[in-house]
Every structure is written in structure tokens, then in C-alpha cells.
Design an enzyme around this catalytic site. Structure first.
Site, short mmCIF file in Angstrom:
data_model
loop_
_atom_site.label_atom_id
_atom_site.label_comp_id
_atom_site.label_asym_id
_atom_site.label_seq_id
_atom_site.Cartn_x
_atom_site.Cartn_y
_atom_site.Cartn_z
NE ARG A 95 -69.63 18.34 -2.82
CZ ARG A 95 -69.21 18.22 -4.12
NH1 ARG A 95 -68.75 19.24 -4.77
NH2 ARG A 95 -69.54 17.03 -5.04
N GLY A 96 -66.47 16.79 -2.61
CA GLY A 96 -65.83 16.22 -4.05
C GLY A 96 -64.50 15.33 -3.81
CB ALA A 97 -63.38 11.82 -4.57
NE ARG A 150 -67.52 13.29 3.27
CZ ARG A 150 -68.29 13.53 2.32
NH1 ARG A 150 -67.72 14.49 1.48
NH2 ARG A 150 -69.32 12.87 1.82
CG ASN A 200 -70.27 9.00 -7.56
OD1 ASN A 200 -69.29 9.62 -7.35
ND2 ASN A 200 -71.18 9.49 -8.43
CE LYS A 201 -73.17 12.57 -2.50
NZ LYS A 201 -72.48 12.09 -1.06
CD GLN A 227 -73.92 16.58 -2.39
OE1 GLN A 227 -75.42 16.19 -2.46
NE2 GLN A 227 -73.12 16.20 -1.35
CG ASP A 233 -66.85 9.85 -3.68
OD1 ASP A 233 -67.97 10.06 -4.43
OD2 ASP A 233 -66.43 10.92 -3.04
C1 RUB Z 1 -69.15 13.73 -3.91
C2 RUB Z 1 -69.67 12.73 -4.98
C3 RUB Z 1 -68.94 12.82 -6.16
C4 RUB Z 1 -67.65 12.24 -6.17
C5 RUB Z 1 -67.17 12.17 -7.72
O1 RUB Z 1 -69.82 13.31 -2.73
O2 RUB Z 1 -70.07 11.73 -4.78
O3 RUB Z 1 -69.82 12.46 -7.28
O4 RUB Z 1 -66.93 12.78 -5.17
O5 RUB Z 1 -67.03 13.41 -8.09
P1 RUB Z 1 -69.86 14.67 -1.53
P2 RUB Z 1 -65.50 14.08 -8.30
O6 RUB Z 1 -70.68 15.85 -2.17
O7 RUB Z 1 -70.63 13.75 -0.38
O8 RUB Z 1 -68.36 14.73 -1.17
O9 RUB Z 1 -64.70 13.00 -8.90
O10 RUB Z 1 -65.63 15.05 -9.48
O11 RUB Z 1 -65.20 14.52 -7.02
#
Ligand code: RUB
Length: 346
Positions: free
Chosen positions: A62-64, A105, A258-259, A203, A248
Site C-alpha cells: 500500500r501507499g500511493a 483501488r 490522502n488517508k 498504518q 494519493d
Molecule cells: C496510504 C496513504 C498515504 C498516501 C501517501 O493509504 O494514504 O498517506 O499513499 O503516502 P493506504 P505516499 O495505506 O490505504 O494505501 O505518497 O508516501 O504513498
């Protein structure tokens, strides 16, 4: 002899969400952290593709930017395994797998950026691998560049607050918002982090706290409801100077998904006069999306709210609303930090 081109080309020294070698895509199961480090291996067949799609849906990865990376890399693994396939079969298979991955997603635009980049490579396996690895390499380079830009905003001794997890495991490099802290600390600045636990899937508690401890970054964990108190008083008397969060999807007007909980944090920061920064690579900016109202927001299983790590915490039949993301209006964002620098959208 090697049949699969490795990614990264040179073995990484730091934390990584995934890598590719002759066996396929190796993925660290983030659901198991911080208790266990479990790696899955997905090969270049239909099972490997479906398992990767499910890993994205279930937040094993996970993470965008990392979602885009995992999707791109499994397609590269698949493309390299199709040596005896006809061109028609190859193209049909590629389209089918891309369609499946697109359905995993909806909110993080990076997934679609990565898949479009692979799709544009056509039917040549080498070109597909180049496109997939190019997405991941570009993201790793962007992490480094935005870390350096963001670090210039920080002074020695600053405390920053963050939400969710935006470190190495959320990207193909050192991370976005957490990457800024890493860059600043490499510059010799003593930066500490206050991490929101990030209900419902924790997270912040599970991943940000773990990654900070592994990297030697001082971190204090708080529940999401403690953010305003922490901004007003500062944990341990040290005032929080700035907020850095990931994203995201960033709409053309700067509204930022974002989250869930990020919007609340931004409101609290505005009340306390604490600058709120969004750190994200160009691949997170969706210029075709006019504003936050047009960003698709994923709603997830009510069980995630009725339970904590599988243990019931609420009546089993209580009604639940479980949006995984919220939208912070551009008016509450002091600046954006990308690989192109620090800029405003208001
Ligand atoms: C992840 C989330 C992160 C973003 C941005 O959500 O919201 O804050 O992806 O972070 P999930 P980054 O855990 O539901 O995927 O840009 O580092 O991904």
C-alpha cells in the site's frame, strides 16, 4: 543464466516494499508488520497476477507510489515469462491483467499512471520492462529530490507531525513525507516525528513507528484524537513546527486526497498556525481532475472499523461508514513538495 531482469538494478541497502529477481516479484506483507517480516513471491503467470491484485486490495502492499510500483513490476515479470506466446495472445493477456489491476483501488492516481505507462509500451516485452522499471526508478529519484527540497523547510530541532505511512514501504524509494525527515536528518538536523496512529488500519502505529525506529528517527506515537492536544502543547513540551503528509491524488486546484484523518489534521494545524505541507511526486498530481469533489474515494469493509487487528471492538451489527481517504482543501495547504521543488496552489 538469468531470465528476469532484476529490479532494482543494484541491490538496495535500505528498506524496500518489493524487488524483482529470477523468482519473480518479492513483496513484503505490510499487514504483518510490525510483528513479523513476511515476504511473498509472485511469478509471471495468472496466479502471480491475481495474487498481486489481491495484495494491493488487501493492503499487503500500500501507499500511493508503491501500489503503482507493485502493479508495474508484476506486469514486467509476466511479460518476461511469455517467451513462447503469440503476439495476439500476449496483447490479450496484457490487457486482461491491466484491467484487473486497475480495479484494485480507486483513489491513488499513481496506480493508473503506472499502468498507463506500461500499456503505452505496446506488445514488446522489453519495452514493457523498461516502462515498468522506469516508473519505479523515476519514483525512487523523485523521493530523493523531494526529500532534499522539503528538508530545506526544516530547522535543527524541529518536531514534525505526520499521518499514515509515507516511508520507504509506501514508495519505490526513501518515501515522501517521511523521506523529507530522512533527508533533513542526513543534513545533520535533529528532527523528531509525532506519528498519528491512523485508524482504522493503523498504518501510523504499525508502519511509521516501525520504520522510524528502524531508521533511528526519534518518534512519538499518538492516537488520531490527540492531534489537536499535541499541536497545542507539544508532546514532552516540544512544539510541533510543521506537518508533512503524503497524498494519493492531488486535483488541479490543489485539493488533496490522502488517508482518512488528514483533513482533520490540516484543520487542527490551521487553528494552531502550524504550516501543513503535502509531499508527493508528480505522478500523484492529477491535472485532469478539476477539484477534490471529482476524486474517487474508496470505501472499505465495515469490519475494518468494527474490529482492531481482527478483534471485535464494536457491536457486530452497528452501522459503519469507512472511507479510506478524505480531501484536504487547497486553502489549508501551505505548500506542495515534489521533485520539481516547493510550490503553492493558492
Ligand atoms: C496510504 C496513504 C498515504 C498516501 C501517501 O493509504 O494514504 O498517506 O499513499 O503516502 P493506504 P505516499 O495505506 O490505504 O494505501 O505518497 O508516501 O504513498
Amino acid at each position: 543464466m538469468s531470465t528476469v531482469r532484476p529490479w532494482p538494478a543494484e541491490k538496495a541497502t535500505g528498506l524496500q516494499a518489493f524487488f524483482v529477481d529470477d523468482d519473480g516479484l518479492h513483496l513484503l506483507d505490510q499487514r504483518e508488520l510490525p510483528l513479523r517480516e513476511v515476504w511473498h513471491i509472485f511469478g509471471g503467470d495468472d496466479d502471480g497476477l491475481e495474487s498481486t491484485a489481491r495484495a494491493i486490495e488487501s493492503l499487503a502492499v500500500r501507499g500511493a507510489p508503491a501500489i503503482g510500483g507493485a502493479a508495474a513490476l508484476i506486469l514486467a515479470v509476466w511479460a518476461q515469462a511469455q517467451s513462447s506466446t503469440s503476439k495476439e495472445h500476449f496483447v490479450a493477456g496484457l490487457q486482461r491483467h491491466i484491467t484487473r489491476l486497475r480495479r484494485t483501488r480507486p483513489t491513488a492516481v499513481n496506480l493508473f499512471v503506472a499502468l498507463d505507462r506500461v500499456a503505452a509500451a505496446g506488445s514488446n516485452p522489453e519495452a514493457i520492462v523498461d516502462a515498468a522499471y522506469g516508473y519505479c526508478n523515476d519514483d525512487a529519484a523523485a523521493c530523493k529530490a523531494m526529500g532534499d527540497h522539503g528538508a530545506d523547510l526544516l530547522n535543527d530541532g524541529d518536531v514534525v507531525v505526520t499521518i499514515c505511512h509515507t516511508g520507504a514501504l509506501a514508495t519505490c524509494g526513501q518515501g515522501t513525507a517521511l523521506g523529507v525527515v530522512k533527508s533533513a536528518r542526513r543534513q545533520g538536523k535533529d528532527i523528531a516525528v509525532v506519528a498519528l496512529e491512523t485508524r482504522p488500519l493503523l498504518q501510523g502505529a504499525r508502519l511509521t513507528a516501525w520504520e522510524c525506529l528502524r531508521e533511528g528517527i526519534p518518534v512519538t506515537l499518538i492516537t488520531d484524537g490527540m492531534a489537536a492536544a499535541a499541536l497545542s502543547r507539544g508532546p514532552g513540551g516540544r512544539r510541533i513546527r510543521r506537518a508533512f503528509v503524503g497524498a494519493d491524488r492531488i486535483a488541479n486546484n490543489g485539493d488533496t486526497a490522502n488517508k482518512i484523518g488528514t483533513f482533520s489534521l490540516s484543520v487542527s494545524c490551521a487553528h494552531h498556525g502550524v504550516p501543513f505541507h503535502v509531499v508527493a511526486p508528480r505522478s500523484t498530481f492529477d491535472d485532469a481532475c478539476p477539484d477534490g469533489a471529482a476524486i474517487p474515494i474508496e470505501e472499505r469493509d465495515p469490519l475494518e472499523v468494527r474490529t482492531a487487528r481482527g478483534t471485535p471492538t464494536a457491536p457486530v451489527d452497528v452501522s459503519v461508514w469507512n472511507p479510506a481517504f478524505d480531501v484536504t482543501p487547497t486553502s489549508l495547504i501551505e505548500s506542495f513538495v515534489s521533485e520539481q521543488g516547493v510550490f503553492r496552489r493558492r
